[in-house]
Write a protein that holds these residues in place. Structure first.
Motif, PDB file in Angstrom:
ATOM      1  N   LEU A 221      47.980  11.188   9.372  1.00  0.00           N
ATOM      2  CA  LEU A 221      48.751   9.965   9.573  1.00  0.00           C
ATOM      3  C   LEU A 221      50.137  10.156   8.967  1.00  0.00           C
ATOM      4  N   THR A 222      51.065  10.611   9.790  1.00  0.00           N
ATOM      5  CA  THR A 222      52.454  10.784   9.380  1.00  0.00           C
ATOM      6  C   THR A 222      53.218   9.495   9.656  1.00  0.00           C
ATOM      7  N   SER A 223      54.500   9.510   9.331  1.00  0.00           N
ATOM      8  CA  SER A 223      55.343   8.345   9.611  1.00  0.00           C
ATOM      9  C   SER A 223      55.326   7.995  11.093  1.00  0.00           C
ATOM     10  N   THR A 239      41.665   8.113  10.052  1.00  0.00           N
ATOM     11  CA  THR A 239      41.794   9.525  10.371  1.00  0.00           C
ATOM     12  C   THR A 239      40.735  10.322   9.624  1.00  0.00           C
ATOM     13  N   ARG A 240      40.303  11.422  10.221  1.00  0.00           N
ATOM     14  CA  ARG A 240      39.428  12.327   9.495  1.00  0.00           C
ATOM     15  C   ARG A 240      40.258  13.308   8.679  1.00  0.00           C
ATOM     16  N   SER A 241      41.582  13.256   8.854  1.00  0.00           N
ATOM     17  CA  SER A 241      42.494  14.129   8.124  1.00  0.00           C
ATOM     18  C   SER A 241      43.140  13.349   6.973  1.00  0.00           C
ATOM     19  N   GLY A 242      44.398  13.658   6.653  1.00  0.00           N
ATOM     20  CA  GLY A 242      45.061  13.057   5.513  1.00  0.00           C
ATOM     21  C   GLY A 242      46.224  12.162   5.891  1.00  0.00           C
ATOM     22  N   VAL A 243      46.966  11.742   4.873  1.00  0.00           N
ATOM     23  CA  VAL A 243      48.099  10.832   5.015  1.00  0.00           C
ATOM     24  C   VAL A 243      49.304  11.429   4.300  1.00  0.00           C
ATOM     25  N   THR A 244      50.484  11.297   4.906  1.00  0.00           N
ATOM     26  CA  THR A 244      51.700  11.735   4.223  1.00  0.00           C
ATOM     27  C   THR A 244      52.280  10.580   3.411  1.00  0.00           C
ATOM     28  N   LEU A 245      53.160  10.907   2.466  1.00  0.00           N
ATOM     29  CA  LEU A 245      53.757   9.877   1.614  1.00  0.00           C
ATOM     30  C   LEU A 245      54.573   8.886   2.438  1.00  0.00           C
ATOM     31  N   ILE A 258      45.086   1.667   6.032  1.00  0.00           N
ATOM     32  CA  ILE A 258      44.909   3.086   6.341  1.00  0.00           C
ATOM     33  C   ILE A 258      43.653   3.612   5.667  1.00  0.00           C
ATOM     34  N   LEU A 259      42.814   4.277   6.458  1.00  0.00           N
ATOM     35  CA  LEU A 259      41.636   4.939   5.933  1.00  0.00           C
ATOM     36  C   LEU A 259      41.729   6.424   6.272  1.00  0.00           C
ATOM     37  N   SER A 260      41.569   7.254   5.263  1.00  0.00           N
ATOM     38  CA  SER A 260      41.706   8.692   5.422  1.00  0.00           C
ATOM     39  C   SER A 260      40.400   9.383   5.048  1.00  0.00           C
ATOM     40  N   ILE A 269      40.471   4.493   1.225  1.00  0.00           N
ATOM     41  CA  ILE A 269      41.406   3.455   1.669  1.00  0.00           C
ATOM     42  C   ILE A 269      42.713   3.612   0.897  1.00  0.00           C
ATOM     43  N   TYR A 270      43.811   3.789   1.624  1.00  0.00           N
ATOM     44  CA  TYR A 270      45.106   4.021   0.993  1.00  0.00           C
ATOM     45  C   TYR A 270      45.961   2.765   0.916  1.00  0.00           C
ATOM     46  N   ASN A 271      45.711   1.789   1.771  1.00  0.00           N
ATOM     47  CA  ASN A 271      46.536   0.587   1.757  1.00  0.00           C
ATOM     48  C   ASN A 271      45.780  -0.590   2.358  1.00  0.00           C
ATOM     49  N   ALA A 272      46.113  -1.795   1.868  1.00  0.00           N
ATOM     50  CA  ALA A 272      45.536  -3.051   2.354  1.00  0.00           C
ATOM     51  C   ALA A 272      44.017  -3.021   2.383  1.00  0.00           C
ATOM     52  N   PRO A 273      43.349  -2.730   1.239  1.00  0.00           N
ATOM     53  CA  PRO A 273      41.879  -2.651   1.209  1.00  0.00           C
ATOM     54  C   PRO A 273      41.207  -4.001   1.402  1.00  0.00           C
TER      55      PRO A 273
END
Length: 283
Positions: A221-223, A239-245, A258-260, A269-273
């Motif tokens: 999940l890129t920009s 995503t089954r992969s990762g997230v960029t800053l 976002i779920l990574s 969960i990276y945001n809005a849990p």
């Protein structure tokens, strides 16, 4: 009593091509065997006879890809503005004819950002700056059971990747009850940005809003991916992969969940849990 005029439709080709090709290889023991590899071909988009871009694509849904690309780059305001999309694989071209256009293509295409998309994607204009205008509303919620069901549904889906590898997949689901999901679209392509554009095109054509949908991708999940998710109004990106800053920063600005690292029953969960409802068994 006056009657509403029928909504204009887009004339579209159905330009199918082989997606997988059989080739002969030698293995580590020098033995000859047959294997499969995905196709990859250029597709040059012409908007009212003006060359816009050449995309490298698998070709699984070329008309939807063209429509989604034009949507996400803001080169067309509405599908009603398009008269036809004709894909010709003999010339590797897609000719788009509009009924009308109020878009300043010169202004948009004067600024390009080469993205991290596979094959080097391109964003036109100030898309990142314009993200400040997008803020998704709070809700809806997604249960932990539904997330697990979605990941399992992707795992068992019959895919080109299982046969040949070397492709990315994107899918969009709708919730079905509290614990289930239903697959709406599944697209594979050599680049994840092509796959998401194709899904965006299908949703645009069906006039389907994204406010209650869930989007899944096998790629990071890129920009660029977060921008396209926000443009479609989809509150969940998995995503089954990762997230960029930068992807995470844009998700925070647009209120995207976002779920990574989604695999089996695992996810992060990276945001809005607050949109995720955990099972009591996990508490």
């Amino acid at each position: 009593m006056s009657q509403e005029s029928p909504k204009p439709t887009i004339q579209m080709s159905c330009a199918s091509v082989p997606l997988v090709h059989e080739v002969e290889v030698l293995d580590e023991a020098g033995r000859c065997k047959l294997t499969h590899i995905p196709g990859e071909r250029p597709l040059t988009i012409y908007l009212d006879k003006r060359e816009v871009v050449t995309l490298m694509t698998l070709g699984s849904a070329p008309e939807a890809l063209v429509l989604g690309y034009l949507r996400n780059q803001r080169l067309v305001e509405s599908p009603d503005d398009i008269e036809s999309i004709q894909v010709d694989w003999e010339t590797d071209s897609a000719a788009v004819k509009t009924r009308r256009s109020t878009v300043d293509i010169d202004a948009l295409t004067s600024k390009r950002v080469v993205t991290t998309g596979c094959g080097q994607g391109t964003m036109f204009g100030g898309l990142i700056e314009e993200m400040a205008e997008i803020r998704l509303p709070d809700g809806p919620q997604l249960t932990q059971e539904a997330i697990i069901a979605l990941v399992e549904g992707v795992r068992v889906h019959d895919t080109i990747y299982k046969k040949s590898g070397s492709v990315h997949a994107c899918a969009v689901f709708e919730r079905e009850g509290e614990q289930g999901v239903r697959l709406l679209h599944f697209i594979e392509d050599v680049g994840r940005h092509n796959a998401v554009d194709s899904i965006s095109g299908l949703m645009w054509l069906a006039n389907r809003p994204g406010k209650d949908l869930i989007f899944f991708t096998t790629g990071r999940l890129t920009s660029e991916m977060v921008i396209k998710g926000a443009q479609m109004g989809i509150p969940f990106l998995l995503t089954r992969s990762g997230v960029t800053l930068m992807g995470l920063e844009l998700a925070r600005k647009t209120n995207l969940t976002i779920l990574s690292r989604c695999s089996g029953k695992h996810f992060e969960i990276y945001n809005a849990p607050e949109r995720v409802v955990f099972s009591p068994k996990t508490q």
